[in-house]
Design a protein around this motif. Structure first.
Motif, mmCIF file in Angstrom:
data_model
loop_
_atom_site.group_PDB
_atom_site.id
_atom_site.type_symbol
_atom_site.label_atom_id
_atom_site.label_comp_id
_atom_site.label_asym_id
_atom_site.label_seq_id
_atom_site.Cartn_x
_atom_site.Cartn_y
_atom_site.Cartn_z
ATOM 1 N N THR A 220 -28.204 40.083 4.258
ATOM 2 C CA THR A 220 -29.174 41.008 3.687
ATOM 3 C C THR A 220 -29.749 41.935 4.748
ATOM 4 O O THR A 220 -29.881 43.138 4.533
ATOM 5 N N GLN B 256 -30.589 41.441 -4.931
ATOM 6 C CA GLN B 256 -30.185 40.168 -5.505
ATOM 7 C C GLN B 256 -30.957 39.802 -6.770
ATOM 8 O O GLN B 256 -30.404 39.261 -7.709
ATOM 9 N N ASP C 266 -26.181 43.714 -2.778
ATOM 10 C CA ASP C 266 -26.552 42.438 -2.175
ATOM 11 C C ASP C 266 -26.569 41.341 -3.236
ATOM 12 O O ASP C 266 -27.518 41.218 -3.991
ATOM 13 N N GLU C 267 -25.535 40.567 -3.284
ATOM 14 C CA GLU C 267 -25.392 39.500 -4.274
ATOM 15 C C GLU C 267 -25.858 39.963 -5.656
ATOM 16 O O GLU C 267 -26.768 39.385 -6.231
HETATM 17 MG MG LIG Z 1 -29.705 37.694 1.322
#
Ligand SMILES: [Mg+2]
Ligand SMILES: Nc1ncnc2c1ncn2[C@@H]1O[C@H](COP(=O)(O)OP(=O)(O)OP(=O)(O)O)[C@@H](O)[C@H]1O
Lengths: 324, 321, 293
Positions: A49, A99, A181-182
């Protein structure tokens, strides 16, 4: 070969904490070609991240700071930009999806207003035009009845819907690079697959490059052309996906791949477990950071850190003294 | 219509609270309170005289009847007359509440406005020198007693040993100038004491909102700071800020200025309550307690409606608490 | 007894306190504040043991004597030694602060834990109602009413403070218990058939001790500050001497230009309250799991 869209060189991000300085990202270099999707994998806390945030100048300062390194995007050096210059980059040239879709949108404004704000920030268009563009984007990411949905508040949408809104918002400015990010970790398995598929399709349609941060090696295999494996703030292996899966060079990558479940439907919340723990970022060893968990460790592995070096014929690199 | 229905339901839901407050105060002030018989009967009373006074005071009736009597007084807003001055309680309230408001409002408004302002500055520079300076001063302010602040400002501004600019005590609102002269010292003391607490509270709220995910999202899309500040941070901070402000209102209307008014000899509701405490003037005490409880219920209603205005996640239909 | 659950619970507790202590030790402001509080506590203890300030009630000099080697801070309007009175008042402050802090924290812990454990039942509703009610009675009126019904007992002030200060603690403990009661060690305690009261008070409540500690320090400070105002209004300390009584004495003196009494009480009180506030802040920081490294 044309110059890559993004070129990151020797990036270092540090956080100063009560207990000392933590290097969350340590000497990371990589490049992303135009239209390419690069996967970024690694254990929780390895710095994925933070790497993504650094590309948008969003490392929280203080306590963090971009200590050194260069980030070249489309020929422009981003490291060291002041905040107002960063603002003209963010959204327009590089956008990021986070995320946690539940909290990523402002709860007190309608999603339409939030999208229109972003659109009008980067394009000289009227509210009406921005609204039409927003509706069109929402339809593109697969939201039914977008002209109704645009009137709603974030809490009225499901997690998958919200993440689609985030994707629509990111795509609406047609950035050159998207950092995801995810993006699907918080969603249930079926939604995960749908959202991911949509994202990849749109990325191709828009000709964007993408950095896809994930825990899921399966996702990497499906959607990426190149992958980077991070461990404890450093890139330990970097290779075309086919190469990486066919012949993982770093023992850590090997471990990750060995434990992928065979049944693809199963959701993987975390990376597969490898014995041992990550070294304390405040107390890093002299040598290879993976040494304590490595089954091929040699004495000299503990003396100095291995550099990331090219290996084999394909465009692969590995940071290991005893690669496969 | 929706708001009206909601308000009604909410007021009804506040009844247990009012009942609780009145029951406790009834028990403490009236039922277990001192027996007033011997203050009212003359010297060497006969048994009949005593019985007569006791029945006048209602001591011979059962507890429930007397409590219902109190409730009836609340519903009709008729609390009878003060025992010490014979003035109607309603006229006492009408006379003194405006005084208390005039006295308390400037300090209340300034204390909150400056608090939000300082909190914003501190939050903006958080971790830096300015932040440390502001929060350090807040810690000092929080450690000074209200009484000490009052006396301190009085010495500095009103006494012959200080600047001698304002009257030492008393109250006069006949002209704007007289008002300003009399309200300045109490206001300064109030602001001085409240500012530390307010700044700390508001800074915590604002910092929390600054670190929310959606603020990062907005930044990631290049939204300029001023807009983020207004739309993401301030708007989301409004709920806790409004709650704090609204919930302090019952206290300033009723008893918040008790210390201020008795110290400066200002004829507001606080002074009246204090005198009623000292002399045991039950009708006045009962009225003050009941009014505070009712105002709390109203304040709760107001904050709920504010929530609704600010936060779309709260719907008036759903929750009743 | 489920040994594994116990061990887990203890390990969690230990590491929290170890980390907190390590963090607190590095907080210079917090350590200095604690030392100041300890110094005050020693002064108060000395008064209790009769080491000093024994002559606080004696008329030992002329009215309003200036500072001298005999009367370090001069004398008050009737010739009592201000220094002794201010020192003696430290004891009163600790007495009020400790009694109120312990009482309020105890009641808050018990009622908060019960409400949290039985959350969303009538027991919880009843406690919430009680908190709302006591919150809505103006504090000073409550003190007055309690003093009134206790026929001017010297404990009226303490009781009234405890009756209001427990609410904040109970709210926090309730929230904390609601979080804890879904956890594994509680479920295993249920599974092996422990009684509900045992679970609440032996297993859950000890895990909220960090909340209780911070709340106790806050109640202590609030009690000292309230004492001053209540004593000034004639509703506070009845016999003995306190900073509040000194300050209310001094209101006549300051108008005549004599500040010793006022300054002595104010400065001593400010020092203790400030130190306690700082200590409380440092404690909160050290115990906050989000900042514990
Ligand atoms: Mg992360
Ligand atoms: N705000 C911060 N303050 C201090 N240290 C931080 C901060 N943010 C990140 N770090 C440090 O950076 C390291 C990497 O964090 P990062 O969030 O990049 O991990 P990640 O790989 O994204 O993990 P995850 O898979 O759990 O999201 C963390 O271990 C932490 O030590």
């Amino acid at each position: 070969m044309p110059a890559p869209l993004l070129e990151v060189n020797n990036l270092v991000v540090e956080f100063s904490t009560d207990a000392g300085v933590v290097r969350a990202v340590d000497d990371v270099s990589f490049s992303v070609a135009a239209g390419e999707t690069v996967g970024l994998v690694g254990e929780s806390g390895c710095g994925k991240t933070v790497t993504g945030l650094a590309l948008l100048g969003l490392v929280p300062t203080p306590p963090g700071r971009l200590a050194s390194g260069s980030i070249r995007l489309d020929g422009q050096e981003l490291a060291g930009l002041d905040d107002s210059s960063w603002r003209s980059v963010r959204g327009r040239k590089v956008a990021m999806i986070f995320q946690e879709p539940m909290t990523a949108l402002n709860p007190v404004f309608r999603i339409g207003n939030q999208m229109i704000d972003v659109l009008r920030q980067h394009q000289r268009i009227t509210r009406r035009q921005a609204r039409a563009a927003a509706i069109e984007m929402l339809a593109k990411v697969g939201i039914p009845a977008p002209d109704k949905r645009i009137q709603e508040y974030p809490h009225q949408l499901s997690g998958g819907m919200r993440q689609r809104v985030m994707i629509a918002m990111a795509l609406s400015c047609s950035p050159r690079l998207l950092v995801a990010d995810e993006p699907t970790t918080a969603l249930d398995v079926t939604t995960q697959a749908q959202v991911l598929e949509q994202m990849v399709r749109l990325q191709q349609e828009f000709g964007m490059s993408m950095i896809l941060i994930t825990h899921d090696m399966g996702v990497v295999a499906q959607s990426c052309s190149k992958a980077m494996v991070m461990y404890s703030g450093r890139v330990v292996e970097q290779a075309p996906v086919t190469e990486l899966f066919a012949r993982p060079r770093h023992p850590y990558t090997g471990g990750l791949l060995a434990s992928i479940p065979r049944i693809r439907e199963q959701r993987i919340p975390e990376l597969p477990v490898i014995e041992g723990t990550v070294p304390d970022p405040l107390n890093l060893p002299e040598g290879c950071r993976f040494a304590d968990r490595c089954n091929k460790v040699r004495d000299y592995c503990r003396l100095a850190q291995p550099e990331l070096k090219p290996i084999g014929r394909a465009d692969s690199k590995v940071a290991c003294y005893v690669p496969d | 219509m929706e708001v009206l229905l909601y308000s009604l339901r909410k007021l009804l839901a506040g009844i247990p609270l009012v009942l609780g407050v009145t029951l406790i105060s009834f028990l403490l002030i009236v039922y277990f309170g001192p027996d007033k018989t011997y203050e009212l009967v003359g010297k060497n009373p006969t048994a009949e005289q005593i019985a007569e006074v006791r029945s006048q005071l209602g001591y011979d009736r059962p507890f429930v009847t007397r409590y219902m009597e109190y409730l009836r007084e609340i519903v009709t807003l008729d609390f009878g007359s003060s025992e010490s001055t014979d003035e109607k309680v309603s006229s006492i309230l009408a006379r003194t509440i405006p005084v208390s408001l005039l006295l308390a409002l400037p300090g209340f408004i300034l204390g909150n406005a400056l608090g939000v302002l300082l909190a914003l500055v501190a939050a903006y520079f958080r971790g830096g020198l300015v932040d440390k300076l502001i929060m350090g001063s807040a810690a000092v302010g929080m450690s000074v007693s209200y009484l000490i602040a009052i006396i301190g400002f009085q010495i500095l501004l009103s006494s012959a040993d200080g600047l001698d600019l304002f009257p030492v005590r008393g109250w006069d609102t006949s002209t704007p100038l007289a008002y300003i002269q009399h309200v300045t010292v109490p206001t300064l003391a109030t602001v001085f004491v409240a500012l530390g607490y307010n700044t700390r509270f508001y800074r915590a709220v604002i910092v929390e909102e600054m670190t929310r995910d959606h603020v990062r999202t907005a930044r990631a899309f290049g939204i300029p700071p001023a807009k983020i500040f207004y739309r993401n941070i301030l708007k989301n901070s409004m709920v806790p800020i409004v709650t704090r402000v609204v919930f302090s209102i019952p206290l300033i209307v009723i008893s918040g200025s008790l210390l201020l008014e008795s110290y400066f000899g200002i004829p507001g509701i606080g002074k009246v309550s204090y005198d009623a405490i000292i002399t045991g003037d039950q009708p006045v005490l009962k009225a003050v307690v009941a009014l505070t409880a009712i105002l709390f219920v109203v304040a709760q209603l107001l904050t709920d409606i504010c929530y609704r205005l600010v936060d779309p996640r709260v719907s008036l239909g759903a929750s009743t608490r | 007894m489920n040994a594994a659950a116990e061990a887990m619970q203890r390990r969690h507790g230990d590491s929290l306190w170890n980390k907190a202590w390590r963090k607190f030790r590095h907080d210079r402001v917090g350590v200095v504040a604690l030392l100041v509080v300890c110094a005050y506590a020693i002064v108060a203890l000395g008064v209790v043991l009769g080491w000093w300030a024994t002559g606080w009630a004696d008329i030992s000099g002329p009215k309003w004597a200036p500072l001298s080697s005999e009367h370090w801070l001069g004398t008050n309007i009737i010739g009592q030694d201000i220094f002794s009175r201010a020192v003696y008042s430290t004891r009163t402050a600790f007495e009020v602060g400790l009694i109120v802090a312990l009482g309020a924290t105890f009641i808050g812990a018990v009622l908060g834990a019960i409400a949290g454990f039985f959350s969303a039942t009538w027991i919880d509703e009843a406690v919430i109602w009680l908190m709302g009610v006591l919150d809505s009675v103006p504090f000073i009126l409550l003190v007055a009413a309690i003093a009134y019904s206790l026929q001017d007992s010297p404990w009226a002030m303490h009781i009234a403070m405890i009756a209001t200060f427990w609410i904040g603690t109970a709210r926090l403990v309730r929230g904390e218990v609601i979080k804890l009661k879904g956890q594994e060690f509680v479920e295993s305690a249920h599974a092996i058939g422990l009684g509900r009261m045992t679970i609440i008070f032996r297993h859950i409540l000890p895990n909220t001790f960090h909340v209780l500690l911070v709340q106790a320090t806050l109640s202590f400070v609030a009690a000292i500050k309230s004492e001053v105002i209540l004593s000034f209004l004639g509703l506070g300390v009845k016999d003995g001497m306190s900073w509040g009584l000194m300050i209310s004495e001094s209101t006549f003196e300051v108008l005549a230009g004599y500040f010793n009494n006022f300054i002595a009480a104010s400065v001593l009180m400010f020092g203790l309250v400030m130190a306690f506030n700082m200590f409380s802040d440092a404690l909160q920081d050290a115990l906050d799991p989000r900042t514990v490294k």
